[in-house]
Design an enzyme around this catalytic site. Sequence first.
Site, PDB file in Angstrom:
ATOM      1  N   ASP A 125       8.430 -13.313 -32.605  1.00  0.00           N
ATOM      2  CA  ASP A 125       8.578 -14.462 -33.362  1.00  0.00           C
ATOM      3  C   ASP A 125       8.737 -14.579 -34.837  1.00  0.00           C
ATOM      4  O   ASP A 125       9.507 -14.769 -35.387  1.00  0.00           O
ATOM      5  CB  ASP A 125       7.729 -15.634 -33.075  1.00  0.00           C
ATOM      6  N   CYS A 128       0.818  -7.604 -30.570  1.00  0.00           N
ATOM      7  CA  CYS A 128       1.666  -7.738 -29.405  1.00  0.00           C
ATOM      8  C   CYS A 128       2.758  -7.874 -29.172  1.00  0.00           C
ATOM      9  O   CYS A 128       3.376  -8.073 -28.132  1.00  0.00           O
ATOM     10  CB  CYS A 128       0.503  -8.697 -28.693  1.00  0.00           C
ATOM     11  N   HIS A 141       0.939  -1.256  -0.111  1.00  0.00           N
ATOM     12  CA  HIS A 141       0.069   0.086   0.059  1.00  0.00           C
ATOM     13  C   HIS A 141       0.977   1.204   0.070  1.00  0.00           C
ATOM     14  O   HIS A 141       0.705   2.183  -0.514  1.00  0.00           O
ATOM     15  CB  HIS A 141      -0.854   0.030   1.212  1.00  0.00           C
ATOM     16  N   GLU A 150       2.419 -15.307 -36.386  1.00  0.00           N
ATOM     17  CA  GLU A 150       3.828 -15.221 -35.781  1.00  0.00           C
ATOM     18  C   GLU A 150       4.848 -16.165 -36.599  1.00  0.00           C
ATOM     19  O   GLU A 150       6.029 -16.104 -36.264  1.00  0.00           O
ATOM     20  CB  GLU A 150       4.266 -15.167 -34.323  1.00  0.00           C
TER      21      GLU A 150
HETATM   22  C1  PEP Z   1       5.658 -12.615 -30.201  1.00  0.00           C
HETATM   23  O1  PEP Z   1       6.123 -13.549 -30.716  1.00  0.00           O
HETATM   24  O2  PEP Z   1       5.617 -11.631 -30.698  1.00  0.00           O
HETATM   25  C2  PEP Z   1       4.883 -12.683 -28.883  1.00  0.00           C
HETATM   26  C3  PEP Z   1       4.018 -11.595 -28.574  1.00  0.00           C
HETATM   27  O3  PEP Z   1       4.689 -14.045 -28.351  1.00  0.00           O
HETATM   28  P1  PEP Z   1       6.184 -14.185 -27.287  1.00  0.00           P
HETATM   29  O4  PEP Z   1       7.105 -13.159 -27.049  1.00  0.00           O
HETATM   30  O5  PEP Z   1       5.207 -14.552 -25.907  1.00  0.00           O
HETATM   31  O6  PEP Z   1       6.664 -15.532 -28.020  1.00  0.00           O
HETATM   32 MG    MG Z   2       5.603 -15.668 -30.031  1.00  0.00          MG
END
Ligand code: PEP
Ligand code: MG
Length: 571
Positions: A452, A499, A186, A428
């Site tokens: 990836d 992502c 906290h 990916e």
């Molecule tokens: C990626 O490959 O960009 C991804 C987000 O997955 P990770 O980094 O968990 O392999």
């Molecule tokens: Mg990945």
Amino acid sequence: MLQGIAASDGIGLGRVMLLEEHSLAYSDLPPADPKAELVRFQGAVETFCKNTRKQAELLRHSAGHKEAQIISAHIQMLSDPYFCGEIEKRIAGGQRAEAALDQVSQLFIAMFLASGEDLIQQRAADVRDIRTALLCVLLGLKEIEVSKAPKGTVLVAKEISPSVAAGINPKNIVGIVTEIGGRTSHSAILARALQVPAVLGLPGSTTLLKPGSYVIVDGSEGQVLPDPDEAVIGAYRQRRARFLRRRRQLNKMRGVPTQAASGESYGLYCNISKPEDAEKALEEDGEGVGLFRTEFLFMDRDRLPGEEEQFAAYRRAAVSLGDRPLTIRTLDLGGDKALPYLNMPKEENPFLGLRGIRYCLQHPEILLTQLRAILRASAFGNVRLMFPMISTPEELWAGRALLEKAKAELTAQGIGYAGHIPVGIMVETPSAAILADILARDSDFFSIGTNDLTGYMMACDRNNPQISGIFSTLQPCVLRSIRHIIQCAHDHSIPVGMCGEAAADPLMTPLLLAFGLTDFSVAATSVLPIRAAISRWSLEEARSVTDAVMAMATEEEVSRTLSARPETQIL
Ligand code: PEP
Ligand code: MG
């Protein structure tokens, strides 16, 4: 230099004020009249509640409503019949109020600490705080007051309770250093809300840092520098000025929609790996979770987590996010993520081996358990499901078939789940990128995993320093594949996010806007910087830079061109 836990960003330079703790020693002698003792205890409770309400009011002004609730909750805890009732029972039985309070508090502290759950353990600190404050009232001691600390004070203490933190005036207190406490305590939450740099969990700090001495507190790095010389002070003053400038600019991005300068809107989500990170995502103004890497729930243990344990984790994240999206990626094992307890066979080329969905389809019982847990959690929020490492349509179909099986099982058992759960894939692998038009037919959304994708497209191991120059998302080949994936998603009218780390790279921002990415998923700390980066581009400008860049042959040229643009500068 002393190293502790970086608990609240920023740099503070000032003089040490040591917060001495009161001695809370009390007499053990039983009181003459238990009834009068009970009245004395109840009077103390009333005073405590009055003081706490005042402190909560102070906090509401200095930090905010949510932070004030941290200490108003103490009043509620005191009205817990088990807690207060047990103390009163002991007093009625002839114990002194101080002793009864102390013993019952210790019982509750031990019980909360034994739970093993972060959130519940946190309540032990609350009970400790209540105990100290109530003992002070009973013993007639004045609570430690920090509100009158002079300008330029660095508070050093064993631990800073929320009620002490309530008195902090951020104009005067420039830093906090404690021996106990971590990033999620906290006191850390309050320090961040008050924007006071803090280094917590630094053992020995109350003896190592002398009252009145000059220190630098670097809350971003978790470092404390005692008695710095002039040159060091000068350097840190400059760093502080830079930090404050950046904070001011980023603060303007807080609570505003993610929009390009020409008005187009984008989703801006966070990548998380633990359920509690969902709360952090919201703290950093993320609009939901674009990637929950569930494999971390499976690591650092000696057997697979069962359905109930997974369900509790996914539900916690779903509940924290309310109606904001929670994108849960199914188990992505293999590559550099092996689980010793699964005895996975050793592979010649693990990154080209039994990874992600491939492993799960060979062990459908593991995936089925996870899918059941995710489905059950979907009843508590806005859950989306995502399969990793898809390289053929059959894998997507097989994943979907298992999902239907999990749904049928739950339905037969009368267990609820959301009516519609979007099912997407990580794009990916080069095969998924090139087949994106086919995969889009059976996907509700795409999320581009550039970490990836870059490695596989360039046939380049990102961890091999000899070829690290080749590993770049700005390679024309990678950019073309990203453009193609996004185009295929548009052709099939499905959302397409990113992502991988590239989503948080401001050099990539104009390209992603021009290609038509619909949402970004980044580390929580990158939410505001990327919102700022997006806001600096109009779609027209982004398209014109992208047209130029997409005609280039080399990564070096692309990188040089984008870096020269003022809009891509990192704040
Ligand atoms: C990626 O490959 O960009 C991804 C987000 O997955 P990770 O980094 O968990 O392999
Ligand atoms: Mg990945």
